[in-house]
Design a protein around this motif. Sequence first.
Motif, PDB file in Angstrom:
ATOM      1  N   TYR A   1       0.823  -1.208   0.000  1.00 50.87           N
ATOM      2  CA  TYR A   1       0.000   0.000   0.000  1.00 50.87           C
ATOM      3  C   TYR A   1       0.861   1.262   0.000  1.00 50.87           C
ATOM      4  CZ  TYR A   1      -4.440  -2.426   0.354  1.00 50.87           C
ATOM      5  OH  TYR A   1      -5.532  -3.194   0.059  1.00 50.87           O
TER       6      TYR A   1
ATOM      7  N   ALA B   1       1.750   1.819  -3.511  1.00 57.12           N
ATOM      8  CA  ALA B   1       0.629   2.358  -4.272  1.00 57.12           C
ATOM      9  C   ALA B   1       0.512   3.874  -4.074  1.00 57.12           C
ATOM     10  CB  ALA B   1      -0.667   1.673  -3.848  1.00 57.12           C
ATOM     11  N   TYR B   2       0.637   4.338  -2.828  1.00 57.13           N
ATOM     12  CA  TYR B   2       0.495   5.772  -2.552  1.00 57.13           C
ATOM     13  C   TYR B   2       1.569   6.595  -3.251  1.00 57.13           C
ATOM     14  CZ  TYR B   2      -2.455   4.040   1.256  1.00 57.13           C
ATOM     15  OH  TYR B   2      -3.417   3.399   1.990  1.00 57.13           O
TER      16      TYR B   2
ATOM     17  N   LYS C   1      -4.788   9.561  -8.462  1.00 58.92           N
ATOM     18  CA  LYS C   1      -4.935   9.561  -7.007  1.00 58.92           C
ATOM     19  C   LYS C   1      -5.911  10.642  -6.540  1.00 58.92           C
ATOM     20  CE  LYS C   1      -0.512   9.634  -5.904  1.00 58.92           C
ATOM     21  NZ  LYS C   1       0.720   9.637  -5.087  1.00 58.92           N
TER      22      LYS C   1
ATOM     23  N   THR D   1      -7.484   2.924   2.180  1.00 58.71           N
ATOM     24  CA  THR D   1      -7.055   1.726   1.460  1.00 58.71           C
ATOM     25  C   THR D   1      -8.027   1.280   0.363  1.00 58.71           C
ATOM     26  OG1 THR D   1      -8.172   0.246   3.006  1.00 58.71           O
ATOM     27  CG2 THR D   1      -5.925   0.942   3.563  1.00 58.71           C
ATOM     28  N   ARG D   2      -9.164   1.951   0.220  1.00 59.39           N
ATOM     29  CA  ARG D   2     -10.232   1.560  -0.707  1.00 59.39           C
ATOM     30  C   ARG D   2     -10.902   0.268  -0.280  1.00 59.39           C
ATOM     31  NH1 ARG D   2     -10.745   3.615  -5.686  1.00 59.39           N
ATOM     32  NH2 ARG D   2     -11.076   1.562  -6.637  1.00 59.39           N
TER      33      ARG D   2
ATOM     34  N   MET E   1      -7.205  -1.821  -5.733  1.00 64.34           N
ATOM     35  CA  MET E   1      -6.241  -0.734  -5.871  1.00 64.34           C
ATOM     36  C   MET E   1      -5.717  -0.807  -7.301  1.00 64.34           C
ATOM     37  SD  MET E   1      -4.771   1.753  -4.086  1.00 64.34           S
ATOM     38  CE  MET E   1      -4.685   1.293  -2.345  1.00 64.34           C
TER      39      MET E   1
ATOM     40  N   SER F   1      -6.325  -6.132  -4.088  1.00 63.07           N
ATOM     41  CA  SER F   1      -7.271  -5.663  -3.084  1.00 63.07           C
ATOM     42  C   SER F   1      -6.810  -6.134  -1.712  1.00 63.07           C
ATOM     43  CB  SER F   1      -8.680  -6.198  -3.380  1.00 63.07           C
ATOM     44  OG  SER F   1      -8.728  -7.604  -3.188  1.00 63.07           O
TER      45      SER F   1
END
Length: 348
Positions: free
Chosen positions: A76, A79-80, A88, A161-162, A167, A249
Amino acid sequence: MTMFRRQRNRTLVTGAMLIAIVGLIALLGAFTDPIIERVAVGALVSTVVVLGISIYSGNSGIMSFGHVAFMAIGAYTAAYFTIPVALKQSMFADLPEPLAFLRDVEAPFPVVLVIAAAAAAVFALLTAPAMARLSGLQSGIATLALLVITFTVINSWTEVTRGSSAMIGIPRLTTPLIVFVCVTVAIVVALWYKNSRSGLQLRASREDPEAALASGIAVGRQRAIAWVLSAAVSGMGGALYAAFLTTYSSRTFFLSLTFGFIVMIVLGGYLSTSGAVVGAVAVSLLQELLRRLQDGQFTGGFALPGGVTDLVLSAILILALIKAPTGLMGIRELGLPTPRRKQDLAHE
């Protein structure tokens, strides 16, 4: 001094052989077709994570079922810092104010790998006091509880985190060269720690905890050091995994992935750095073969029933625990054979 030099030379030979093995796999991925590249890169990413588990479990003797939690932190984090800013802005419109800056930042992937490792290490540092106090069965259960807690938070904290949504938008940045460098770093760290003062003390506590305590070894402190260091390596593996899948995910980082890594480290040998590499590569290739058999690619269109992969891996795990409880490598490391002394030859 002579014994120290021999140990250092054996470690250097082991490291060179392991790096040569993963280098060959990376070369196959880099200079062959895309299918082989994906299989090779996936196997090497798994190797990084399994080496992370080995740093803690192999030296402490405590099997960890929770290192996928550190992998999730790394994924994660990646991802950020890698998803394009424009995407984003819409994906993370409801980020809490302290984390809002993440919508506007991007970083080069090598920097992201370091950040992911640091984030996982910080998380491990927060949990280290609890883990350092536990041992045996209690410690193993605690690591599983940590995984469940991490999964629940990731699955529920949708603003960050959705949640269970995928993601998306992560660039494919995990190349054969990048993953080879990361595996090399993980091998060096694992071998360095194993032969460091802290690693030797932790292994002493693994063999005889009471004697280690009586000798003045701070067992809890050494477990905490290994816990944090192994988390950093696993976090780096999580970032590689995220940039390898490009879409995942919260459910990606839970029991199924954990089970696969446990089979790898048990089959190869959790007491050996070489065993971690051998087990990760072998089981990764087996998983890929079984997946393709389930898809009917090698059977003329006849697909094996779903779930065969898990059944086969479970059977392998049970067989390994019965026939080779310490794995294929046991406590051995790859390296040159130890020369036999003249006294030994004279007695034959």
